[in-house]
Each structure stands twice: as C-alpha cells, then as structure tokens.
Design a protein around this motif. Sequence first.
Motif, PDB file in Angstrom:
ATOM      1  N   ILE A 158       0.830  -1.199   0.000  1.00 37.44           N
ATOM      2  CA  ILE A 158       0.000   0.000   0.000  1.00 37.44           C
ATOM      3  C   ILE A 158       0.867   1.253   0.000  1.00 37.44           C
ATOM      4  N   ASP A 159       0.376   2.263  -0.688  1.00 43.40           N
ATOM      5  CA  ASP A 159       0.928   3.607  -0.565  1.00 43.40           C
ATOM      6  C   ASP A 159      -0.013   4.345   0.372  1.00 43.40           C
ATOM      7  N   TYR A 160       0.489   4.675   1.550  1.00 43.28           N
ATOM      8  CA  TYR A 160      -0.370   5.186   2.620  1.00 43.28           C
ATOM      9  C   TYR A 160       0.024   6.606   3.009  1.00 43.28           C
ATOM     10  N   TYR A 161      -1.004   7.435   3.203  1.00 44.87           N
ATOM     11  CA  TYR A 161      -0.791   8.816   3.655  1.00 44.87           C
ATOM     12  C   TYR A 161      -1.402   8.936   5.045  1.00 44.87           C
ATOM     13  N   SER A 162      -0.553   9.038   6.052  1.00 52.54           N
ATOM     14  CA  SER A 162      -1.014   9.001   7.438  1.00 52.54           C
ATOM     15  C   SER A 162      -1.686  10.306   7.850  1.00 52.54           C
ATOM     16  N   LEU A 163      -2.368  10.269   8.981  1.00 50.27           N
ATOM     17  CA  LEU A 163      -3.003  11.468   9.528  1.00 50.27           C
ATOM     18  C   LEU A 163      -1.959  12.479   9.987  1.00 50.27           C
ATOM     19  N   GLN A 164      -0.697  12.043  10.106  1.00 54.05           N
ATOM     20  CA  GLN A 164       0.411  12.945  10.445  1.00 54.05           C
ATOM     21  C   GLN A 164       1.051  13.514   9.180  1.00 54.05           C
ATOM     22  N   ASN A 165       0.337  13.362   8.041  1.00 57.39           N
ATOM     23  CA  ASN A 165       0.776  13.930   6.761  1.00 57.39           C
ATOM     24  C   ASN A 165       2.112  13.353   6.298  1.00 57.39           C
ATOM     25  N   GLN A 166       2.261  12.054   6.449  1.00 57.96           N
ATOM     26  CA  GLN A 166       3.471  11.374   6.003  1.00 57.96           C
ATOM     27  C   GLN A 166       3.105  10.285   5.002  1.00 57.96           C
ATOM     28  N   ASP A 167       3.822  10.296   3.856  1.00 58.52           N
ATOM     29  CA  ASP A 167       3.639   9.259   2.833  1.00 58.52           C
ATOM     30  C   ASP A 167       4.593   8.106   3.085  1.00 58.52           C
ATOM     31  N   SER A 168       4.121   6.874   2.862  1.00 60.74           N
ATOM     32  CA  SER A 168       5.012   5.719   2.982  1.00 60.74           C
ATOM     33  C   SER A 168       4.468   4.570   2.148  1.00 60.74           C
ATOM     34  N   ALA A 169       5.401   3.737   1.660  1.00 62.16           N
ATOM     35  CA  ALA A 169       5.037   2.520   0.932  1.00 62.16           C
ATOM     36  C   ALA A 169       5.333   1.337   1.846  1.00 62.16           C
ATOM     37  N   ARG A 170       4.351   0.462   2.023  1.00 67.30           N
ATOM     38  CA  ARG A 170       4.519  -0.634   2.982  1.00 67.30           C
ATOM     39  C   ARG A 170       3.984  -1.938   2.416  1.00 67.30           C
ATOM     40  N   GLU A 171       4.632  -3.024   2.824  1.00 73.14           N
ATOM     41  CA  GLU A 171       4.091  -4.355   2.594  1.00 73.14           C
ATOM     42  C   GLU A 171       3.487  -4.824   3.909  1.00 73.14           C
ATOM     43  N   VAL A 172       2.227  -5.240   3.863  1.00 78.55           N
ATOM     44  CA  VAL A 172       1.541  -5.614   5.099  1.00 78.55           C
ATOM     45  C   VAL A 172       0.825  -6.942   4.944  1.00 78.55           C
ATOM     46  N   GLU A 173       0.655  -7.632   6.075  1.00 74.26           N
ATOM     47  CA  GLU A 173      -0.067  -8.900   6.128  1.00 74.26           C
ATOM     48  C   GLU A 173      -1.419  -8.630   6.801  1.00 74.26           C
ATOM     49  N   PRO A 174      -2.498  -8.584   6.022  1.00 78.11           N
ATOM     50  CA  PRO A 174      -3.798  -8.192   6.586  1.00 78.11           C
ATOM     51  C   PRO A 174      -4.344  -9.180   7.613  1.00 78.11           C
ATOM     52  N   ILE A 175      -4.866  -8.629   8.700  1.00 76.03           N
ATOM     53  CA  ILE A 175      -5.465  -9.427   9.780  1.00 76.03           C
ATOM     54  C   ILE A 175      -6.991  -9.346   9.732  1.00 76.03           C
ATOM     55  N   ARG A 200      -6.330   3.509   8.178  1.00 73.94           N
ATOM     56  CA  ARG A 200      -7.639   3.942   7.699  1.00 73.94           C
ATOM     57  C   ARG A 200      -7.677   3.729   6.189  1.00 73.94           C
ATOM     58  N   ILE A 201      -8.634   2.955   5.716  1.00 75.33           N
ATOM     59  CA  ILE A 201      -8.628   2.534   4.318  1.00 75.33           C
ATOM     60  C   ILE A 201      -8.815   3.714   3.362  1.00 75.33           C
ATOM     61  N   ASP A 202      -9.536   4.753   3.794  1.00 78.62           N
ATOM     62  CA  ASP A 202      -9.715   5.903   2.910  1.00 78.62           C
ATOM     63  C   ASP A 202      -8.450   6.743   2.780  1.00 78.62           C
ATOM     64  N   ARG A 203      -7.376   6.409   3.535  1.00 80.82           N
ATOM     65  CA  ARG A 203      -6.101   7.123   3.427  1.00 80.82           C
ATOM     66  C   ARG A 203      -5.112   6.378   2.520  1.00 80.82           C
ATOM     67  N   ILE A 204      -5.557   5.276   1.932  1.00 82.46           N
ATOM     68  CA  ILE A 204      -4.689   4.510   1.024  1.00 82.46           C
ATOM     69  C   ILE A 204      -4.778   5.116  -0.377  1.00 82.46           C
ATOM     70  N   ARG A 205      -3.631   5.479  -0.917  1.00 80.33           N
ATOM     71  CA  ARG A 205      -3.600   6.072  -2.257  1.00 80.33           C
ATOM     72  C   ARG A 205      -3.588   4.986  -3.340  1.00 80.33           C
ATOM     73  N   LYS A 206      -2.873   3.892  -3.062  1.00 79.29           N
ATOM     74  CA  LYS A 206      -2.708   2.827  -4.053  1.00 79.29           C
ATOM     75  C   LYS A 206      -2.544   1.504  -3.334  1.00 79.29           C
ATOM     76  N   LEU A 207      -3.085   0.419  -3.908  1.00 78.38           N
ATOM     77  CA  LEU A 207      -2.992  -0.898  -3.279  1.00 78.38           C
ATOM     78  C   LEU A 207      -2.744  -1.953  -4.345  1.00 78.38           C
ATOM     79  N   THR A 208      -1.808  -2.873  -4.047  1.00 78.57           N
ATOM     80  CA  THR A 208      -1.499  -3.978  -4.957  1.00 78.57           C
ATOM     81  C   THR A 208      -1.449  -5.283  -4.170  1.00 78.57           C
ATOM     82  N   ILE A 209      -2.146  -6.303  -4.649  1.00 75.66           N
ATOM     83  CA  ILE A 209      -2.050  -7.629  -4.035  1.00 75.66           C
ATOM     84  C   ILE A 209      -0.816  -8.317  -4.618  1.00 75.66           C
ATOM     85  N   LEU A 210       0.116  -8.694  -3.753  1.00 77.18           N
ATOM     86  CA  LEU A 210       1.356  -9.317  -4.202  1.00 77.18           C
ATOM     87  C   LEU A 210       1.168 -10.814  -4.415  1.00 77.18           C
ATOM     88  N   SER A 211       2.084 -11.438  -5.127  1.00 75.60           N
ATOM     89  CA  SER A 211       1.947 -12.853  -5.474  1.00 75.60           C
ATOM     90  C   SER A 211       2.271 -13.775  -4.301  1.00 75.60           C
TER      91      SER A 211
END
Length: 318
Positions: A158-175, A200-211
Amino acid sequence: MNRIDRLTAILIQLQGKKIVKAAEISDRFNISLRTVYRDVKALQEAGVPIGAEAGTGYYIVDGYHLPPIMFSKEEAAALLTGEKLMAQFSDISNRKQFGLAMEKIRSVLRGAEKDYLETLDDNIAVLRARPQFEDMQFPNRFLTEIQQALGTNHVIKIDYYSLQNQDSAREVEPIGIFYTSNYWHLIAYCRLRQGYRDFRIDRIRKLTILSHSYNRNNHPSLQTYLEERRNKEEAPSYLVKIAIDNDVMRFVHDQKYYFGLMEETVVGNKTELTFLQPHLSYFARWLLMLGRSAEVREPQELKTAISDLVKELHDHYQ
C-alpha cells in the motif's frame, strides 16, 4: 418448523460452509444430535451427495448445487435495507459488488416480491451525518481487494498517507477490517515497522495484491487483536454530571449518546445528564460549544479542563 422446511434449511446450511459440524445444525434448529443424523441420512437417501469426516463434520461434494433459492418478502426487504446501508457505509468497490449481487437476487424473485421491493425502494433511506467528500488522491475503492487478500492470505503493498501527513510505501499482512466512527480500518502486520498497525482505508492512495502469501497462523484473529487493544487502552472513567438549558437540548440531538449517556432527567428549565466518560479533554471541547447554556456539576477535573480551554482561546485571540 416442519421437517421438510428443516431439511431444506439444513441443505442450504451445508452449502454455505466447507464443513458443518453436527453440533452447529443441532444448535441452529434446537434439535438433538440423533435427529441431525436422521435428517442428514434422509438427504443422502434423497440423492444429495453429503460426505462425512469422523470428528470433523459434514460436507457437500464439490459440484452439487441447489436450484435457485426463492426469497420471502421479509428476506428480500432485509437485503434491500442492506443495499441501502452499503451505499452509505461502504466504498466504491463493495457498493458495485453488492449492487451486482442484488441484481442476481432480484432476478430470482417472483413477480409479487419484485413489486414489493420496488414499492419499498422509494420509501427506505439511509442518511449519513457526515457528508462524504471525494478526493482524487484517495480513490476509496480498495475494500474488495483487501477482502480478497484476507481470504487468500496474500501480502498487499500500500501507498499510505497518514493522519500525520506522512507518505510511505509498505508491505503488510492483513489481519482484518472493521468499521467505526464513519471509517473503515485495516488491521495488518506491517513488515516495515515490524508490528501491527491500524490503517484507515480511505487514506490509502494505491494498493497492490502481491503474489506471495503469509502464514495466517502467525497472527491473532481480528477479534482477539481488538480485545487486546481495548484492554490496553482502558483508562479510568469519570462520572460526569452536567445540566443543559431545555431550550438548547434540541441542538444536542444524538451527540449525547456518543459520549456515554447514562441518565437524563428534566428538572425545571434544565435537563440534567449523567455520563461515564474516559476522556475529559474531548468532552470539555464538546461542552465548550454550548457556552453558558451548559453547567458542569461534577467532576472538578472537567471544570478545570474547560477553564484551561477558555484561557487558551483567550490568549490566542489577544
């Protein structure tokens, strides 16, 4: 429920899960295990391919399906209400999928049920207190993909934009995902931060399901995680007593319930309200909007919090 209806309901239940335990059927229909065994045997003798695993449960052999199921008017109305709720409290992807599902449901309804739904459609509305604003930076269309990743145990990027106004790209394991306070949230193990995070899902700019996939057994269930977090966040609660002028109460509306209202009593020209509130600073900001129309009876800590806010505003505008 007569036996014919129960046998049909059991068959639908068996089709709804990969494995169904006899105890589940027994609990649902309030029948003995012996009756469950007899009913399953009756379905088998009628030609339904039901298999059984000792100590596990029953299953329907792959490839067998019931003919289209007819819905009652009450069931169809409940689904229509669900569609209205989905339109307001889901994202673009889920609204689209639910709409397609409802089209299929409507296609198998009898004429009378279709007319019934059309009449209800114009007379059921779900309104949101908070308007939704579209932002091209945040597509808000990822719920379906997240559900897919959850169901297949796949890592997502995910490309995530936090409520602290920080952009980051992360690989995550959904629970898991949950809805609260007008927003959908994703709980996931973040490989970047090496810990569980709430996105928060509405703060996700881009999402990719990895293989590549992950081991779900390495993580707690969503319910377990939320319960543990709730226990950690528990703080001492304050018993709050206030009085609000009766002519102002109409402006309070449902807000009072969001703050843990316990009791409400009209005394003369005022309404006395009692709350159990863990966050006095948040509560103080709400009361500040009511001005002199609200009076704090207790606790003293709340009076101090409001006084500090007023001083802060005074100093700000000096």
